[in-house]
Scaffold this active site. Structure first.
Site, mmCIF file in Angstrom:
data_model
loop_
_atom_site.group_PDB
_atom_site.id
_atom_site.type_symbol
_atom_site.label_atom_id
_atom_site.label_comp_id
_atom_site.label_asym_id
_atom_site.label_seq_id
_atom_site.Cartn_x
_atom_site.Cartn_y
_atom_site.Cartn_z
ATOM 1 N N PHE A 133 4.547 6.891 -8.556
ATOM 2 C CA PHE A 133 4.113 6.754 -9.949
ATOM 3 C C PHE A 133 3.020 7.780 -10.190
ATOM 4 O O PHE A 133 1.964 7.717 -9.559
ATOM 5 C CB PHE A 133 3.581 5.330 -10.144
ATOM 6 N N GLY A 141 -7.997 9.738 -15.511
ATOM 7 C CA GLY A 141 -7.614 8.591 -14.709
ATOM 8 C C GLY A 141 -7.427 7.394 -15.614
ATOM 9 O O GLY A 141 -6.362 7.184 -16.201
ATOM 10 N N ILE A 167 -2.016 10.390 -6.208
ATOM 11 C CA ILE A 167 -0.627 9.931 -6.284
ATOM 12 C C ILE A 167 -0.209 9.363 -4.929
ATOM 13 O O ILE A 167 -0.039 10.111 -3.954
ATOM 14 C CB ILE A 167 0.316 11.073 -6.717
ATOM 15 N N ARG A 250 -0.044 -5.063 -12.390
ATOM 16 C CA ARG A 250 -1.494 -5.273 -12.269
ATOM 17 C C ARG A 250 -1.806 -6.639 -11.672
ATOM 18 O O ARG A 250 -2.683 -6.781 -10.820
ATOM 19 C CB ARG A 250 -2.145 -5.102 -13.630
ATOM 20 N N GLN A 344 -19.308 -10.677 8.220
ATOM 21 C CA GLN A 344 -20.598 -11.225 8.611
ATOM 22 C C GLN A 344 -20.430 -12.304 9.690
ATOM 23 O O GLN A 344 -21.201 -12.361 10.656
ATOM 24 C CB GLN A 344 -21.307 -11.812 7.388
ATOM 25 N N ILE A 345 -19.416 -13.140 9.548
ATOM 26 C CA ILE A 345 -19.160 -14.188 10.536
ATOM 27 C C ILE A 345 -18.761 -13.582 11.882
ATOM 28 O O ILE A 345 -19.094 -14.105 12.940
ATOM 29 C CB ILE A 345 -18.095 -15.169 10.011
ATOM 30 N N GLY A 348 -21.012 -8.137 15.097
ATOM 31 C CA GLY A 348 -20.724 -6.770 15.514
ATOM 32 C C GLY A 348 -19.245 -6.442 15.549
ATOM 33 O O GLY A 348 -18.834 -5.318 15.223
ATOM 34 N N GLU A 371 -5.052 1.182 -10.314
ATOM 35 C CA GLU A 371 -4.414 0.487 -11.445
ATOM 36 C C GLU A 371 -5.446 -0.099 -12.405
ATOM 37 O O GLU A 371 -5.260 -1.161 -12.984
ATOM 38 C CB GLU A 371 -3.432 -0.583 -10.961
#
Length: 387
Positions: A133, A141, A167, A250, A344-345, A348, A371
């Site tokens: 597309f 844009g 694209i 969308r 976060q849980i 590292g 989109e």
């Protein structure tokens, strides 16, 4: 396998029995075929392989209507959303491959001539042709009125000149749905065309990397001769073609975000239940429970917005400009929050390159932009609300 929402989502009043069969069948397939969302090696080859496998096993038939070898008489937004949610849970690149087959061929499905539908859609459904597309430009844009690509009528053909960028599937697509100014310098003068990848004068001018790798780049059109028979819809009505296509897909961006968020929630729960900390587990801490409670609520709220928009289009046959924008905005922003909490849980491990939590963090970011960025959705919603 999906552990949280989808086992009961199709029990909501938005769906019928066929939708439940789609979720169960695709989830079983994905559980066997999509075993690792972190890919290595050539991204073009991976995407080509995913399209081929999705097509051979019948899943791309949901991307086109029956006239082009599809399952449903018309594009079914609920099916597209459910498929993207399931694929997004298992593998972001598989979701990308599926979505682009639908988006790239969507204008042909919605507005194409019988000849165009017969020429392109069966190959899309079978995974034998890759679609793309081509709307965005370096200076156009979200603001499609700034489009500068031109198509000038020359007898039984058009001469196409200009540039497109951002694209997806650039370089591996077999055809591109391209939008160009034909009549006058505003959105009412935009016309849509289907342009084969081997058209003389069409060049993939650049390929670039993004944070979640997939085929993407820029196109140049240098005096490309496009037969009138390749025009999609009426001349000067291409903006309608683009917007109605985006209205369908969308909401499905929100569904993909749902899949990403579900994967993050399941990952976070497993990590929290197994991570020993302070003589108990991470899951025993109230602060962790608060995070998981918010994650689950965000996911369920997003699901209701996504499938309301899809149901409104499929069943009520109403415009979904506002509801699809709401679904896309909330679901992608909510998924970003959920995935950030998952990182976060994990501590590292969550930022270790190659870990699924880190991959999800990179995958979700683009969905808040493509989109129509979050800020564009807010403008669309406000304008529709104030009508």
């Amino acid at each position: 396998m999906l552990d949280t929402l989808p086992h009961n989502i199709t029990s909501l009043p938005f769906f019928n029995e066929e939708h439940g069969d789609l979720v169960n069948g695709l989830n079983d397939w994905a559980g066997l075929r999509l075993t690792n969302r972190v890919h290595h090696g050539n991204v073009d080859q991976t995407c080509q392989s995913l399209v081929k496998n999705l097509g051979q096993d019948g899943w791309l038939r949901w991307c086109v209507p029956q006239a082009g070898g599809g399952v449903t008489p018309e594009l079914d937004s609920r099916s597209l959303c459910l498929a993207r949610q399931v694929l997004g849970y298992h593998d972001g690149l598989a979701d990308f491959a599926f979505a682009m087959q639908g988006l790239g061929s969507g204008p042909i499905s919605l507005f194409g001539t019988p000849y165009q539908q017969a020429q392109y859609l069966p190959a899309v459904a079978q995974g034998q042709a890759i679609a793309a597309f081509a709307l965005s430009e370096p200076d156009a844009g979200s603001d499609a009125a700034a489009m500068s690509t031109r198509a000038v009528r020359d007898g039984d053909s058009y001469r196409l000149n200009g540039q497109k960028t951002w694209i997806s599937n650039a370089g591996i697509a077999d055809f591109y749905t391209v939008f160009a100014v034909t009549e006058k310098d505003d959105v009412n003068g935009v016309t849509a065309f289907v342009v084969d990848a081997n058209t003389p004068g069409l060049v993939v001018s650049e390929r670039f990397d993004v944070c979640a790798p997939h085929p993407i780049g820029s196109l140049e059109f240098n005096d490309c001769v496009i037969p009138v028979s390749q025009r999609i819809g009426e001349p000067g009505r291409g903006f309608k073609v683009a917007m109605q296509t985006l209205d369908v897909f969308r909401a499905s961006v929100g569904a993909a975000a749902l899949g990403f968020a579900q994967a993050a929630l399941d990952m976070a729960i497993k990590r929290a239940q197994n991570r020993k900390m302070f003589g108990a587990t991470l899951a025993d801490l109230q602060i962790t429970q608060a995070s998981i409670g918010q994650m689950a609520t965000d996911i369920d709220a997003a699901a209701l917005l996504v499938y309301r928009a899809a149901w409104q289009r499929d069943v009520l046959k109403k415009r979904t400009t506002k509801t699809a924008a709401m679904a896309k905005l909330f679901a992608t922003e909510a998924a970003q929050r959920v995935i950030d909490r998952n990182v976060q849980i994990h501590g590292g491990l969550g930022v270790k390159v190659g870990h699924p939590a880190e991959m999800l963090y990179r995958e979700i970011r683009a969905l808040r932009i493509y989109e129509g960025a979050t800020e564009v959705q807010q403008v669309v919603i406000a304008r529709e609300t104030m009508r």
